[in-house]
Design a protein around this motif. Structure first.
Motif, PDB file in Angstrom:
ATOM      1  N   GLU A 111      14.470  68.081  55.616  1.00 42.35           N
ATOM      2  CA  GLU A 111      13.896  69.498  55.574  1.00 42.35           C
ATOM      3  C   GLU A 111      12.124  69.246  55.236  1.00 42.35           C
ATOM      4  O   GLU A 111      11.330  69.975  55.712  1.00 42.35           O
ATOM      5  CB  GLU A 111      14.480  70.314  54.802  1.00 42.35           C
ATOM      6  N   TYR A 115       7.166  66.893  60.343  1.00 44.03           N
ATOM      7  CA  TYR A 115       7.490  67.518  61.601  1.00 44.03           C
ATOM      8  C   TYR A 115       6.748  67.260  62.703  1.00 44.03           C
ATOM      9  O   TYR A 115       5.375  67.372  62.661  1.00 44.03           O
ATOM     10  CB  TYR A 115       7.404  69.164  61.218  1.00 44.03           C
ATOM     11  N   THR A 137      21.705  65.987  61.950  1.00 45.64           N
ATOM     12  CA  THR A 137      20.923  67.154  61.617  1.00 45.64           C
ATOM     13  C   THR A 137      19.553  67.393  62.038  1.00 45.64           C
ATOM     14  O   THR A 137      18.930  66.046  61.666  1.00 45.64           O
ATOM     15  CB  THR A 137      21.160  67.718  60.049  1.00 45.64           C
ATOM     16  N   TYR A 139      15.829  69.750  61.554  1.00 44.11           N
ATOM     17  CA  TYR A 139      15.130  71.114  61.050  1.00 44.11           C
ATOM     18  C   TYR A 139      14.018  71.195  61.945  1.00 44.11           C
ATOM     19  O   TYR A 139      13.382  70.312  62.555  1.00 44.11           O
ATOM     20  CB  TYR A 139      14.637  70.406  59.659  1.00 44.11           C
ATOM     21  N   LYS A 141      10.816  74.276  62.719  1.00 42.47           N
ATOM     22  CA  LYS A 141       9.697  75.232  62.142  1.00 42.47           C
ATOM     23  C   LYS A 141       9.050  75.829  63.440  1.00 42.47           C
ATOM     24  O   LYS A 141       8.889  75.027  64.498  1.00 42.47           O
ATOM     25  CB  LYS A 141       8.782  74.870  61.090  1.00 42.47           C
ATOM     26  N   ALA A 160      11.890  76.730  57.331  1.00 36.12           N
ATOM     27  CA  ALA A 160      12.779  75.538  58.190  1.00 36.12           C
ATOM     28  C   ALA A 160      14.252  76.314  58.497  1.00 36.12           C
ATOM     29  O   ALA A 160      14.727  76.751  57.624  1.00 36.12           O
ATOM     30  CB  ALA A 160      12.977  74.426  57.545  1.00 36.12           C
ATOM     31  N   SER A 162      18.024  74.762  60.333  1.00 31.04           N
ATOM     32  CA  SER A 162      18.715  73.537  60.785  1.00 31.04           C
ATOM     33  C   SER A 162      20.088  73.748  61.500  1.00 31.04           C
ATOM     34  O   SER A 162      20.468  74.799  61.441  1.00 31.04           O
ATOM     35  CB  SER A 162      18.972  72.691  59.602  1.00 31.04           C
TER      36      SER A 162
END
Length: 195
Positions: A111, A115, A137, A139, A141, A160, A162
């Motif tokens: 998180e 990114y 997992t 995340y 945006k 964010a 997920s």
């Protein structure tokens, strides 16, 4: 006869009889130079004063809002689906047309991690993130990129969201079918009798 001057294609000329003028249809985030001259007209002639000093004005920079409805969901053990709502800008281009809206989607492994761009300036409102390992997992945006009067303006990134890929199912082991004992073939077995 005086030669006609070619008008600047970006020039906006307005003749008013008051001491104020309102300019409409100007481009967003654009600088304009404004000067004023007075005109005297009668039936025989038209006289112009010298122009005033130029005043520089800047139209407002559009404020682009946040994309809404961002969500991520599991599709399989190697794919996640990301979707979002279309962004509806509250402004128009100077010519009255709607601005172009595109989206840039970002993904990260944590998180608070770094990114990376997954989809840059896409017009779609969904994205399939494929080729992921099982039980992974990710995340996400997103932000809107809105083009107004030929200039791009970006909105803020969303918070964010997920999702986690599924676990690859174990192969199902089936027990072999039980087999019945073999039946004897042919006639009777045993000794022969004599008479």
């Amino acid at each position: 006869d005086a030669a006609e001057e070619e008008a600047d294609p970006e020039a906006v000329v307005q003749t008013v009889e008051q001491t104020e003028a309102v300019f409409e249809g100007l481009k967003a985030d654009t600088a304009y130079e404004i000067s004023v001259k007075s005109v005297y007209r009668d039936e025989n002639r038209e006289l112009f004063s010298e122009s005033t000093a130029i005043v520089l004005v800047q139209t407002e920079t559009p404020e682009i809002g946040e994309v809404t409805g961002l969500s991520a969901s599991m599709v399989s053990d190697s794919e996640l689906a990301i979707t979002w709502e279309p962004y509806e800008p509250e402004l128009l281009n100077a010519d009255g047309s709607a601005p172009q809206v595109l989206y840039t989607l970002y993904g990260a492994e944590t998180e608070d991690g770094e990114y990376a761009v997954l989809a840059e300036k896409t017009a779609e409102t969904s994205y399939a993130h494929t080729g992921l390992p099982e039980q992974t997992t990710r995340y996400y945006k997103i932000l809107a990129v809105v083009t107004v009067d030929g200039k791009e303006f970006t909105g803020p990134q969303t918070a964010a969201v997920s999702a986690t890929t599924d676990q690859t199912p174990e192969p199902v082991q089936t027990a072999p079918e039980p087999t019945a004992p073999a039946k004897p073939s042919g006639g009777q077995t045993g000794g022969s009798t004599s008479s």
